[in-house]
Write a protein that holds these residues in place. Structure first.
Motif, PDB file in Angstrom:
ATOM      1  N   GLY A  64       0.871  -1.216  -0.015  1.00  8.99           N
ATOM      2  CA  GLY A  64       0.004  -0.168  -0.011  1.00  8.99           C
ATOM      3  C   GLY A  64       0.858   1.018  -0.061  1.00  8.99           C
ATOM      4  O   GLY A  64       0.237   2.263   0.073  1.00  8.99           O
ATOM      5  N   ILE A  65       2.060   1.133   0.133  1.00  7.06           N
ATOM      6  CA  ILE A  65       3.031   2.368   0.017  1.00  7.06           C
ATOM      7  C   ILE A  65       3.228   2.768  -1.645  1.00  7.06           C
ATOM      8  O   ILE A  65       3.668   2.114  -2.299  1.00  7.06           O
ATOM      9  N   THR A  66       3.053   4.083  -1.789  1.00  8.65           N
ATOM     10  CA  THR A  66       3.273   4.830  -2.880  1.00  8.65           C
ATOM     11  C   THR A  66       4.718   5.017  -3.144  1.00  8.65           C
ATOM     12  O   THR A  66       5.641   4.726  -2.245  1.00  8.65           O
ATOM     13  N   ASP A  67       5.072   4.994  -4.514  1.00  3.80           N
ATOM     14  CA  ASP A  67       6.507   5.332  -4.713  1.00  3.80           C
ATOM     15  C   ASP A  67       6.978   6.553  -4.012  1.00  3.80           C
ATOM     16  O   ASP A  67       8.402   6.588  -3.854  1.00  3.80           O
ATOM     17  N   ASP A  68       6.349   7.568  -4.052  1.00  2.24           N
ATOM     18  CA  ASP A  68       6.654   8.589  -3.300  1.00  2.24           C
ATOM     19  C   ASP A  68       7.202   8.654  -1.834  1.00  2.24           C
ATOM     20  O   ASP A  68       8.004   8.985  -1.395  1.00  2.24           O
ATOM     21  N   GLU A  69       6.397   7.568  -1.202  1.00  2.00           N
ATOM     22  CA  GLU A  69       6.462   7.091   0.370  1.00  2.00           C
ATOM     23  C   GLU A  69       7.927   6.445   0.437  1.00  2.00           C
ATOM     24  O   GLU A  69       8.447   6.388   1.261  1.00  2.00           O
ATOM     25  N   ARG A  70       7.740   5.638  -0.463  1.00  2.00           N
ATOM     26  CA  ARG A  70       9.321   4.729  -0.665  1.00  2.00           C
ATOM     27  C   ARG A  70      10.194   5.505  -0.699  1.00  2.00           C
ATOM     28  O   ARG A  70      11.552   5.269   0.081  1.00  2.00           O
ATOM     29  N   ARG A  71      10.356   6.725  -1.639  1.00  2.00           N
ATOM     30  CA  ARG A  71      11.449   7.665  -1.708  1.00  2.00           C
ATOM     31  C   ARG A  71      11.602   8.093  -0.276  1.00  2.00           C
ATOM     32  O   ARG A  71      12.827   8.351   0.039  1.00  2.00           O
ATOM     33  N   THR A  72      10.648   8.791   0.207  1.00  2.00           N
ATOM     34  CA  THR A  72      10.716   9.282   1.659  1.00  2.00           C
ATOM     35  C   THR A  72      11.390   8.392   2.764  1.00  2.00           C
ATOM     36  O   THR A  72      12.277   8.891   3.458  1.00  2.00           O
ATOM     37  N   ILE A  73      10.708   7.052   2.740  1.00  2.00           N
ATOM     38  CA  ILE A  73      11.246   6.229   3.707  1.00  2.00           C
ATOM     39  C   ILE A  73      12.878   6.075   3.425  1.00  2.00           C
ATOM     40  O   ILE A  73      13.655   6.076   4.161  1.00  2.00           O
ATOM     41  N   THR A  74      13.336   5.875   2.119  1.00  3.37           N
ATOM     42  CA  THR A  74      14.902   5.770   1.861  1.00  3.37           C
ATOM     43  C   THR A  74      15.559   7.012   2.118  1.00  3.37           C
ATOM     44  O   THR A  74      16.785   6.806   2.661  1.00  3.37           O
ATOM     45  N   GLU A  75      15.051   8.201   1.931  1.00  9.29           N
ATOM     46  CA  GLU A  75      15.837   9.282   2.409  1.00  9.29           C
ATOM     47  C   GLU A  75      15.828   9.412   3.932  1.00  9.29           C
ATOM     48  O   GLU A  75      16.867   9.773   4.570  1.00  9.29           O
ATOM     49  N   MET A  76      14.735   9.057   4.645  1.00 11.07           N
ATOM     50  CA  MET A  76      14.756   9.053   5.988  1.00 11.07           C
ATOM     51  C   MET A  76      15.721   7.902   6.360  1.00 11.07           C
ATOM     52  O   MET A  76      16.492   8.226   7.577  1.00 11.07           O
ATOM     53  N   MET A  77      15.725   6.836   5.930  1.00  9.32           N
ATOM     54  CA  MET A  77      16.949   5.755   6.374  1.00  9.32           C
ATOM     55  C   MET A  77      18.229   6.400   6.418  1.00  9.32           C
ATOM     56  O   MET A  77      19.064   6.195   7.310  1.00  9.32           O
ATOM     57  N   ALA A  78      18.340   6.945   5.150  1.00  9.43           N
ATOM     58  CA  ALA A  78      19.878   7.292   4.839  1.00  9.43           C
ATOM     59  C   ALA A  78      20.189   8.591   5.884  1.00  9.43           C
ATOM     60  O   ALA A  78      21.512   8.795   6.050  1.00  9.43           O
ATOM     61  N   LYS A  79      19.334   9.247   6.268  1.00  9.17           N
ATOM     62  CA  LYS A  79      19.559  10.394   7.298  1.00  9.17           C
ATOM     63  C   LYS A  79      19.542   9.693   8.647  1.00  9.17           C
ATOM     64  O   LYS A  79      19.981  10.400   9.586  1.00  9.17           O
TER      65      LYS A  79
END
Length: 136
Positions: A64-79
């Motif tokens: 149920g996660i959108t591509d935008d949400e996946r990008r946000t999660i990836t960015e937050m994990m990197a930080k």
């Protein structure tokens, strides 16, 4: 009626690095390692505490996660701002030295905090923050 924390979940982006960190550096035991559709869910936990587990999961396994949400999660994990957990030990200096020797990313050396605890902070290979408090 009793209620306890049985399992909590943190994301991982490299299952082998996560296993090496939680098993070999932190000293947890691997309780499960499940692959499904090219993704891995790894269950680890403190030795001698079979009722408490941590599941390391792919960060965007939810359909149920959108591509935008996946990008946000990836960015937050990197930080290092997406996931975290608070652990406790009776030997903070010993645990900290084991983490340092194992190459953990150190955020904060053991410190006496103004709010009454002594703790340290590191990041796991996925960027999750682990704060470790000294008991007692």
């Amino acid at each position: 009626m009793s209620l306890s924390i049985h399992t909590t979940v943190l994301p991982h982006d490299d299952p082998d690095a996560s296993v090496a960190f939680y098993r070999d550096v932190l000293g947890f035991e691997v309780r499960g390692d499940v692959e499904y559709e090219g993704m891995r869910w790894i269950t680890v936990g403190p030795v001698g505490q079979p009722g408490t587990s941590l599941v390391l999961e792919p960060p965007a396994a939810d359909h149920g996660i959108t591509d935008d949400e996946r990008r946000t999660i990836t960015e937050m994990m990197a930080k290092g701002t997406y996931g975290g957990i608070l652990l406790a030990t009776d030997d903070l200096d010993g645990v900290f030295e084991r983490l340092r020797a194992g190459g953990a990313e150190i955020i904060q050396d053991p410190t006496d905090q103004d709010y009454g605890v002594r703790d340290c902070a590191v990041r796991d290979p996925a960027g999750n923050q682990l704060r470790i408090q000294e008991l007692g």
